[in-house]
Design a protein around this motif. Structure first.
Motif, short mmCIF file in Angstrom:
data_model
loop_
_atom_site.label_atom_id
_atom_site.label_comp_id
_atom_site.label_asym_id
_atom_site.label_seq_id
_atom_site.Cartn_x
_atom_site.Cartn_y
_atom_site.Cartn_z
N LEU A 82 -11.03 -1.15 2.37
CA LEU A 82 -9.94 -1.26 3.34
C LEU A 82 -9.10 -2.51 3.09
N MET A 83 -9.75 -3.62 2.79
CA MET A 83 -9.02 -4.86 2.51
C MET A 83 -8.15 -4.70 1.26
N VAL A 84 -8.73 -4.15 0.19
CA VAL A 84 -7.97 -3.94 -1.05
C VAL A 84 -6.80 -2.99 -0.80
N LYS A 144 -5.20 -2.34 2.06
CA LYS A 144 -4.15 -2.97 2.86
C LYS A 144 -3.32 -3.95 2.01
N LEU A 145 -4.00 -4.78 1.25
CA LEU A 145 -3.29 -5.77 0.44
C LEU A 145 -2.41 -5.08 -0.61
N PHE A 146 -2.90 -3.97 -1.16
CA PHE A 146 -2.12 -3.21 -2.14
C PHE A 146 -0.84 -2.67 -1.51
N ILE A 147 -0.98 -2.05 -0.35
CA ILE A 147 0.18 -1.44 0.31
C ILE A 147 1.15 -2.52 0.80
N TYR A 148 0.61 -3.56 1.43
CA TYR A 148 1.47 -4.66 1.87
C TYR A 148 2.21 -5.27 0.68
N GLY A 149 1.50 -5.46 -0.43
CA GLY A 149 2.10 -6.07 -1.61
C GLY A 149 3.19 -5.21 -2.23
N ILE A 150 2.94 -3.89 -2.32
CA ILE A 150 3.93 -2.97 -2.90
C ILE A 150 5.23 -2.98 -2.08
N LEU A 151 5.09 -2.91 -0.76
CA LEU A 151 6.28 -2.88 0.09
C LEU A 151 7.04 -4.20 0.03
N ALA A 152 6.30 -5.31 0.01
CA ALA A 152 6.95 -6.62 -0.06
C ALA A 152 7.68 -6.80 -1.39
N ALA A 153 7.05 -6.33 -2.49
CA ALA A 153 7.67 -6.46 -3.81
C ALA A 153 8.92 -5.60 -3.93
N LEU A 205 -13.41 6.78 -6.06
CA LEU A 205 -12.30 7.70 -6.33
C LEU A 205 -11.65 8.16 -5.03
N GLY A 206 -12.49 8.51 -4.05
CA GLY A 206 -11.96 8.95 -2.76
C GLY A 206 -11.15 7.88 -2.07
N ALA A 207 -11.64 6.64 -2.10
CA ALA A 207 -10.92 5.53 -1.48
C ALA A 207 -9.61 5.26 -2.21
N ALA A 208 -9.64 5.35 -3.53
CA ALA A 208 -8.42 5.11 -4.33
C ALA A 208 -7.35 6.15 -4.03
N VAL A 209 -7.76 7.41 -3.94
CA VAL A 209 -6.82 8.49 -3.62
C VAL A 209 -6.25 8.30 -2.22
N LEU A 210 -7.12 7.92 -1.29
CA LEU A 210 -6.71 7.70 0.09
C LEU A 210 -5.67 6.57 0.17
N ILE A 211 -5.95 5.48 -0.51
CA ILE A 211 -5.03 4.33 -0.52
C ILE A 211 -3.70 4.72 -1.15
#
Length: 235
Positions: free
Chosen positions: A120-122, A124-133, A19-25
């Protein structure tokens, strides 16, 4: 070893760290989206993005913020999994198991490393993917500075993520040495400053020697954290 790692995840209520990691991301992702597409960093008078030297692309900013957050997150988990049990004497109970002390401590360290690296990998990929989309339907204030279709992109973020989480072993060693969770967390902040500092016109972030040196030191600290653990008395 894998059974011990899963035992550590269960014993330390890993769901709260999920939960903490999800909120942080989510928070970092929202901030990066606002930087890129909502213009929160744009100069009001000119409408031009106002960025620090070396921060002209979203790729650099994503790496900076995600690495900072998860290096500290790693230090927090190291403290919870290892340093706190030493402080409150529950490590005495764990060391009473018919398992080598060294194996127990290594499983704790690996359980934190694997969890934080994956998170961290998930992230980064989530944020990179959202911005690219979002780039197909919105005008970006900052150039993205990356291409998710290239294999080198994934190799690069994997290596950077592994380096970042590995630095947590230095924070663990300092925290254990001082028997303090706060010391571990402060060490994480200092390590991030070293990794991303600037000396005159020299930017440490762009130099491969510094992270390589810190990784070597991290591995030495990881070794020292389990060195002679079989014969050391608990404080």
């Amino acid at each position: 070893m894998w059974k011990l790692i899963k035992l550590e995840w269960g014993k330390n209520s890993t769901a709260r760290y999920f939960l903490g990691a999800a909120v942080l991301i989510a928070l970092v992702g929202l901030f990066m989206y606002a930087q890129c597409y909502l213009g929160i960093a744009n100069d009001e008078s000119t409408g031009v993005p106002d960025s620090a030297p070396g921060m002209e692309t979203m790729a650099v900013q994503i790496e900076l913020f995600t690495n900072l957050c998860f290096l500290v997150f790693t230090a927090v988990m190291m403290s919870s999994f290892i340093i706190t049990p030493y402080k409150n004497k529950t490590m005495n109970l764990m060391f009473s198991y018919p398992i080598k002390r060294q194996k127990i401590v290594v499983s704790q360290m690996l359980s934190v490393w694997l969890f934080c690296f994956a998170a961290l990998m998930v992230g980064k990929l989530f944020i990179y993917g959202i911005l690219a989309a979002a780039g197909g339907s919105a005008k970006a204030s900052f150039p993205l500075g990356y291409n998710m279709a290239e294999i080198s992109f994934y190799i690069q973020i994997t290596l950077k993520s592994a380096v970042t989480i590995t630095l947590g072993f230095i924070a663990l060693f300092i925290g254990r040495l001082m028997n303090s969770s706060k010391a571990a967390i402060i060490t994480a902040f200092l390590l991030f400053s070293v990794m991303n500092g600037t000396v005159g016109n020299f930017t440490v972030r762009d130099n491969a020697i510094v992270p390589l040196t810190l990784v070597i030191i991290s591995l030495v600290c990881a070794y020292l954290s389990v060195y002679k653990v079989e014969v050391k008395d608990l404080k």
